[in-house]
Design a protein around this motif. Structure first.
Motif, PDB file in Angstrom:
ATOM      1  N   LEU A   1       0.831  -1.209   0.000  1.00 32.83           N
ATOM      2  CA  LEU A   1       0.000   0.000   0.000  1.00 32.83           C
ATOM      3  C   LEU A   1       0.864   1.258   0.000  1.00 32.83           C
ATOM      4  O   LEU A   1       0.572   2.221  -0.730  1.00 32.83           O
ATOM      5  CB  LEU A   1      -0.925  -0.010   1.218  1.00 32.83           C
ATOM      6  CG  LEU A   1      -2.033  -1.077   1.201  1.00 32.83           C
ATOM      7  CD1 LEU A   1      -2.738  -1.140   2.546  1.00 32.83           C
ATOM      8  CD2 LEU A   1      -3.035  -0.795   0.082  1.00 32.83           C
ATOM      9  N   TYR A   2       1.935   1.247   0.798  1.00 34.62           N
ATOM     10  CA  TYR A   2       2.817   2.408   0.819  1.00 34.62           C
ATOM     11  C   TYR A   2       3.532   2.576  -0.523  1.00 34.62           C
ATOM     12  O   TYR A   2       3.769   3.695  -0.987  1.00 34.62           O
ATOM     13  CB  TYR A   2       3.828   2.284   1.948  1.00 34.62           C
ATOM     14  CG  TYR A   2       3.250   2.583   3.315  1.00 34.62           C
ATOM     15  CD1 TYR A   2       2.418   3.686   3.506  1.00 34.62           C
ATOM     16  CD2 TYR A   2       3.532   1.783   4.416  1.00 34.62           C
ATOM     17  CE1 TYR A   2       1.875   3.963   4.744  1.00 34.62           C
ATOM     18  CE2 TYR A   2       2.995   2.058   5.670  1.00 34.62           C
ATOM     19  CZ  TYR A   2       2.166   3.146   5.820  1.00 34.62           C
ATOM     20  OH  TYR A   2       1.617   3.428   7.054  1.00 34.62           O
ATOM     21  N   ALA A   3       3.875   1.451  -1.161  1.00 33.59           N
ATOM     22  CA  ALA A   3       4.515   1.520  -2.481  1.00 33.59           C
ATOM     23  C   ALA A   3       3.556   2.126  -3.502  1.00 33.59           C
ATOM     24  O   ALA A   3       3.958   2.934  -4.352  1.00 33.59           O
ATOM     25  CB  ALA A   3       4.947   0.121  -2.921  1.00 33.59           C
ATOM     26  N   LEU A   4       2.279   1.752  -3.409  1.00 29.91           N
ATOM     27  CA  LEU A   4       1.289   2.307  -4.321  1.00 29.91           C
ATOM     28  C   LEU A   4       1.104   3.800  -4.089  1.00 29.91           C
ATOM     29  O   LEU A   4       1.004   4.585  -5.043  1.00 29.91           O
ATOM     30  CB  LEU A   4      -0.054   1.577  -4.137  1.00 29.91           C
ATOM     31  CG  LEU A   4      -1.218   2.046  -5.019  1.00 29.91           C
ATOM     32  CD1 LEU A   4      -0.880   1.865  -6.496  1.00 29.91           C
ATOM     33  CD2 LEU A   4      -2.490   1.269  -4.672  1.00 29.91           C
TER      34      LEU A   4
ATOM     35  N   ALA B   1       1.492   6.803  -6.700  1.00 28.48           N
ATOM     36  CA  ALA B   1       0.336   7.686  -6.942  1.00 28.48           C
ATOM     37  C   ALA B   1      -0.042   8.345  -5.621  1.00 28.48           C
ATOM     38  O   ALA B   1      -0.920   7.853  -4.898  1.00 28.48           O
ATOM     39  CB  ALA B   1      -0.825   6.877  -7.503  1.00 28.48           C
ATOM     40  N   PRO B   2       0.611   9.460  -5.262  1.00 28.60           N
ATOM     41  CA  PRO B   2       0.403  10.096  -3.946  1.00 28.60           C
ATOM     42  C   PRO B   2      -1.027  10.555  -3.686  1.00 28.60           C
ATOM     43  O   PRO B   2      -1.422  10.724  -2.531  1.00 28.60           O
ATOM     44  CB  PRO B   2       1.349  11.312  -3.995  1.00 28.60           C
ATOM     45  CG  PRO B   2       2.333  10.991  -5.068  1.00 28.60           C
ATOM     46  CD  PRO B   2       1.611  10.166  -6.073  1.00 28.60           C
ATOM     47  N   PHE B   3      -1.801  10.759  -4.752  1.00 29.60           N
ATOM     48  CA  PHE B   3      -3.180  11.232  -4.582  1.00 29.60           C
ATOM     49  C   PHE B   3      -4.115  10.088  -4.162  1.00 29.60           C
ATOM     50  O   PHE B   3      -5.295  10.316  -3.857  1.00 29.60           O
ATOM     51  CB  PHE B   3      -3.691  11.857  -5.887  1.00 29.60           C
ATOM     52  CG  PHE B   3      -3.598  10.935  -7.075  1.00 29.60           C
ATOM     53  CD1 PHE B   3      -4.641  10.093  -7.411  1.00 29.60           C
ATOM     54  CD2 PHE B   3      -2.450  10.924  -7.867  1.00 29.60           C
ATOM     55  CE1 PHE B   3      -4.552   9.245  -8.492  1.00 29.60           C
ATOM     56  CE2 PHE B   3      -2.353  10.079  -8.961  1.00 29.60           C
ATOM     57  CZ  PHE B   3      -3.398   9.238  -9.277  1.00 29.60           C
ATOM     58  N   ILE B   4      -3.617   8.842  -4.162  1.00 30.96           N
ATOM     59  CA  ILE B   4      -4.428   7.690  -3.760  1.00 30.96           C
ATOM     60  C   ILE B   4      -4.007   7.247  -2.362  1.00 30.96           C
ATOM     61  O   ILE B   4      -2.833   7.053  -2.095  1.00 30.96           O
ATOM     62  CB  ILE B   4      -4.257   6.510  -4.741  1.00 30.96           C
ATOM     63  CG1 ILE B   4      -4.815   6.875  -6.119  1.00 30.96           C
ATOM     64  CG2 ILE B   4      -4.965   5.258  -4.214  1.00 30.96           C
ATOM     65  CD1 ILE B   4      -4.638   5.784  -7.158  1.00 30.96           C
ATOM     66  N   ASN B   5      -4.977   7.121  -1.467  1.00 31.37           N
ATOM     67  CA  ASN B   5      -4.680   6.566  -0.149  1.00 31.37           C
ATOM     68  C   ASN B   5      -5.498   5.305   0.082  1.00 31.37           C
ATOM     69  O   ASN B   5      -6.334   4.918  -0.742  1.00 31.37           O
ATOM     70  CB  ASN B   5      -4.918   7.595   0.969  1.00 31.37           C
ATOM     71  CG  ASN B   5      -6.356   8.095   1.000  1.00 31.37           C
ATOM     72  OD1 ASN B   5      -7.299   7.333   0.814  1.00 31.37           O
ATOM     73  ND2 ASN B   5      -6.527   9.392   1.247  1.00 31.37           N
ATOM     74  N   LEU B   6      -5.270   4.659   1.194  1.00 25.95           N
ATOM     75  CA  LEU B   6      -5.891   3.364   1.467  1.00 25.95           C
ATOM     76  C   LEU B   6      -7.413   3.438   1.474  1.00 25.95           C
ATOM     77  O   LEU B   6      -8.093   2.484   1.078  1.00 25.95           O
ATOM     78  CB  LEU B   6      -5.381   2.841   2.816  1.00 25.95           C
ATOM     79  CG  LEU B   6      -5.959   1.494   3.284  1.00 25.95           C
ATOM     80  CD1 LEU B   6      -5.566   0.385   2.323  1.00 25.95           C
ATOM     81  CD2 LEU B   6      -5.488   1.168   4.693  1.00 25.95           C
TER      82      LEU B   6
END
Length: 472
Positions: A356-359, A363-368
């Motif tokens: 999840l942190y790699a994602l 894409a910093p605009f996407i969070n969990l």
């Protein structure tokens, strides 16, 4: 092995597990905990004999995967088995007790009286659609997904002369959307209760937040109704008024109707209110508090009505004729508990966090919070029901530290459950609806509810992200 032996043995294991679970919750006795483990194993063992391995593929798959993990990791196999068989003890107790709520609902003509009483408020197609969406959420409090076939049959009796795809879409979308919205806030639905407990979220905040979102979803459903049904060129209001007028000609006296409606409101508020209030004042796990409250509520109803003899008869029939046949979900919980307990002994949770942190780095605009609903939806399309998915996802999330308010995590996960109910043709809500109205799972799901599901996700996720931003 004969089912004449297997069925009673399965019932004994279920009753034994439930009783010992509640006893050992208050009194920690090692001998009884060991007995609880054996009852748990008996549920999955006799469940396999009762259903057959081919019909119990998913629970057995979960259970055996957990067993394989325990055989592979550096931990005691027997202690791992013990932990796995006890992992979902709260859910097994909850699932045994919750179906009993429907006993009370069958005691009076509550649904018919509600329509008779409120006929002036549901005399147009939009009002009736609103009533179906809203009332499904209330009935789901008592019947869980059993609300879908019951309300479908009830509405079909009202609209008995109205046939065709247009009317099936009218009925089906209202009921399915109502049930999908109920999983966002109805505390007696096991998936909601479990994720609130697992995330250690505030119950009242989770309910109020979910109820607000459900109200928004209901408004969206009303706005969608005329747009979706324009192509059919059917005057829904005229057909509805004709049917309601016919019902009112044969209705019971108004005093009796008012009494039954008043009784229904008292029943709903007493159950909802008692769970709500006790959760704030009693230091007890929610998944234990809910079934115990339900048992007291049911007993109180039959005592007040002076029908205790009837309660014993209904309970005996439930144990003798229904309990074994409803044990599939219990086997799922035992299997899921084994898998979750096994995964905690591996580096799986760490791998999820790192991924999840790699994602987020890519894409910093996407969070969990964006992704959690899709985890639930994907598992839903793999054939796992809302409760099973919730147990697996929340069980993993329990082991991860997430920098968000737990109530937002609850809403994000239950949103995924709501959307999978709306769309997935391989889980029970749409299967049951398709069995009732004869339309395909794809039509009842994607075709009728696809756009609504996208809009619901967009609106709720906007709220979630805004609240997460404000929280810091």
């Amino acid at each position: 092995m004969s089912k004449q032996f297997v069925s009673p043995a399965l019932v004994i294991c279920i009753i034994g597990f439930t009783m010992v679970h509640f006893i050992t919750y208050f009194f920690q006795v090692n001998l009884l905990l060991t007995l609880l483990v054996w009852f748990g194993f008996g549920i999955i063992f006799f469940g396999t004999l009762f259903y057959g391995p081919l019909h119990l593929k998913m629970p057995l798959g979960l259970f055996l995967t957990g067993v394989i993990i325990f055989l592979s990791v550096d931990t005691s196999f027997l202690s791992g088995m013990r932990e796995g068989l006890l992992q979902m003890r709260n859910m097994v107790g909850l699932l045994v007790i919750i179906p009993m709520v429907s006993w009370v609902l069958r005691e009076e003509a509550f649904l018919e009286s509600a329509i008779s009483y409120a006929h002036d408020f549901v005399d147009t197609s939009k009002k009736f659609y609103f009533g179906m969406v809203s009332f499904t959420q209330v009935i789901a409090y008592f019947l869980l997904f059993g609300a879908i076939p019951m309300l479908y049959q009830f509405v079909s009796m009202i609209l008995k002369d109205e046939k065709g795809e247009a009317w099936e879409r009218y009925k089906g979308t209202a009921i399915l959307r109502g049930f999908a919205l109920s999983v966002l806030w109805v505390v007696s639905i096991p998936s909601f209760a479990y994720v609130v407990e697992a995330m250690e979220a505030s119950l009242w905040k989770s309910i109020l937040q979910g109820l607000g979102v459900a109200a928004l979803g209901t408004i969206v459903a009303i706005l969608f109704f005329p747009l979706e049904n324009k192509k059919y060129h059917v005057n829904f209001t005229r057909g509805l008024q004709h049917e309601i007028d016919e019902i009112m000609q044969h209705t019971r006296n108004k005093r009796e109707t008012k009494r039954i409606v008043r009784e229904f409101m008292i029943l709903f508020l007493s159950l909802f209110g008692s769970i709500f209030i006790l959760s704030a004042w009693v230091n007890m796990e929610l998944l234990v508090l809910i079934p115990l409250t339900i048992l007291v509520w049911i007993l109180s109803y039959y005592l007040v009505k002076k029908r205790l003899y009837k309660l014993t008869h209904i309970a005996a029939l439930y144990v003798k004729e229904e309990m074994a046949g409803k044990s599939y979900q219990l086997c799922v919980m035992v299997g899921a508990g084994m898998l979750i307990a096994g995964l905690t002994k591996t580096g799986f949770a760490g791998w999820v966090v790192d991924s999840l942190y790699a994602l987020e780095a890519v894409a910093p605009f996407i969070n969990l919070l964006y992704l959690l609903p899709f985890m639930v939806i994907i598992l839903g399309f793999a054939g796992l029901g809302p409760l099973t998915v919730m147990v697996l996802v929340a069980g993993i999330l329990q082991t991860i530290h997430l920098p968000y308010p737990p109530e937002l995590i609850v809403l994000s996960v239950t949103l995924g459950s709501s959307i999978s109910i709306l769309l997935s043709p391989v889980i029970m809500p749409i299967i049951v609806l398709s069995g009732s109205n004869g339309l395909s799972g794809f039509k009842n799901g994607f075709q009728f509810n696809g756009v609504f599901a996208v809009v619901l996700y967009a609106l709720v996720m906007t709220y979630i992200q805004l609240m997460a931003y404000m929280a810091g």
